[in-house]
Motif scaffolding. Structure first.
Motif: not given
Lengths: 252, 252, 252
Positions: C130-144
């Motif tokens: 899920p974290a990889a998918a979030a980053l690939a779809t535009g989430s910022a690192l600090d949002d994680l």
């Protein structure tokens, strides 16, 4: 959709070499789907690679780029090739792995230059992956290098006609199931002599009992020796090079 | 994005058979991402394939097409299936590999016709890959063939309730790490008897010392026997079929 | 095209765990190409994973997300990381597998929260995918997650300078071909002492006869010991940790 790029190597995947090649492709041809054929060719087994390429290269749509790198001579004097044949492209070393495409009438080959910074031990990453990406993104074959007139071509041995009407062939590959694939085309009715046994031709495995041997026409049109639910290679002690004889059914 | 097509086979990759199947898919469904699940199912191990399918098939988005071909009966009388279940599609032989989807209420199956030119030994290429591509590009299930009312369904053995409040189960799979996955759902507190040892249930591997055995609820909700940083299969001599007993914690 | 997601694990593929992870990614980041690097890292071999990551992670375009899960400590107290380094993202356990990216100046790491429903034995599926998918779809690192100041960093051992001008190093990896990759950078002319033999540095395998040993600068810039058309590991009895000495050519 952009043209896909397929990959065949003997690198395995665990060391990260394939990961490097895919990174080069993802950078230079980001819209091209990367399709793994295999990275499990036995190390340096040019002939296994050639036979696999023969199976799949024309199954893909026109424009597809096939990268096939089994390359014991990397860094030495062998040329690096790009090939256009029947609307598909192939890249790989000039050692015979690309023979199935080179044998088609109209096939053309060019020699890829080795850039000064290329690692002498890893043309897959530094020569073949960039060439595959260039072809997938629209480069013409002739833009990649000068023509090669006499690329290395390896051929499966031809069957030999015997005086009595039979045909002698040999096992050219053993697959994962232990099936022995031969060089005999499966065109006519008849039977197979192998290791002192006479096997009738069948349509499929299930025509014999479990663990019984059977000869049939395989999915590439060649005669195969199989053992139902078992390994013909193990049970019949067959290996690449084992001799078999096909005898056609006599018209009485 | 078009629906992805996932692939599970026992073909290995080195012989090029998987490369052929992917070529058929790339030709007929060029926009569908091809996702490899595995080609390393042990040859003809229907049950291993079934258990793997059970893990992943519903993790994919609706519309996904799962191709699962472990097919010892290829070319014989077994039917070729396409299945629609819970919004996903599956194609494969009618031998139990698709059971996890067929067990869901509302699942429907149709029988795929075998085209005259299909290789009797390679329906993966000539029957299942074209059907997967058709479903991924919008064909309705019923366009592919007539309904099948009684597809083959294989089930994981059910645990057996013992007179003393315990439950007897068995090992149904050994994974790559040597963990023994059982058929016991991990719902209540208790302990596991295995090979004369009594293991308390733990939450994760690290609750025991290195090389010590531990029982825990695995990622599919079933009890697993593991050895921390080691192989439970090797250390505890466990195999598929090994018996284990779960005893709930007594409420004193 | 959306950012690709690459996968490296020690899961193998046959058990279906990788199939589950890919399903999570296909659901959450349906436009991201999934690129397999490898699932054949030896079980729990953090260092093999680290060395493979070092090879490939910067070969991909900016925005790429690298998932690297070799995770013997899953479910215990080790943190789950997402990292941004040199324009790429990486996710994996805080055990050293991501070291190559963490060592780059400017690298930042955050700690991924473990959701309540996550399987304690399978963070690959429930945390990292899920974290990889979030980053690939535009989430910022600090949002994680919150920053991690002192992630675990493993380093390849450094070579040791000897009094006589030589440098002592060691074998850090054996690849599929049996080549022994060392920790010695291949910058200057010289020769290699290994197992009592003195090997001149060569440019490529073909400078020696078949089955003869050779030392050369490999594709990652480090000195490798190879045996032409053979396995240096087998022939020279080399393993990870074997000592070698580089002696520069003396300027007479």
């Amino acid at each position: 959709v952009t043209a896909p790029i397929t990959l065949l190597t003997d690198f395995g995947t665990a060391d990260g070499y394939v990961g490097e090649m895919k990174g080069v492709i993802a950078t230079l041809a980001p819209s091209s789907p990367i399709i793994d054929v295999t990275h499990d060719i036995p190390p340096q087994a040019i002939d296994s690679a050639r036979l696999a390429v023969a199976r799949y290269w024309r199954r893909y749509p026109e424009g597809t780029v096939h990268l096939a790198v089994v390359d014991p001579g990397v860094g030495a004097s062998r040329q690096a090739l790009a090939v256009e044949s029947d609307g598909r492209f192939l890249v790989g070393p000039d050692n015979g792995v690309l023979s199935p495409a080179l044998l088609i009438p109209g096939a053309r080959a060019v020699s890829l230059p080795i850039p000064p910074g290329a690692a002498p031990t890893f043309h897959g990453r530094d020569v073949f992956a960039p060439a595959a990406a260039a072809l997938a993104t629209g480069s013409a074959l002739d833009d990649l290098g000068p023509p090669v007139e006499d690329p290395v071509i390896l051929r499966t041995p031809r069957p030999r006609h015997l005086g009595d009407g039979g045909t002698e062939g040999e096992v050219v590959a053993i697959d994962r199931f232990g099936n022995a694939i031969t060089n005999l085309p499966g065109l006519t009715d008849g039977s197979i002599m192998v290791g002192g046994m006479n096997l009738p031709m069948a349509a499929t495995y299930s025509e014999v009992e479990r663990l019984q041997p059977v000869a049939l026409v395989g999915s590439s049109g060649l005669i195969e020796i199989a053992v139902r639910d078992g390994s013909a290679a193990d049970e019949l002690k067959l290996a690449v090079g084992s001799r078999i004889v096909f005898n056609p059914t006599r018209q009485e």
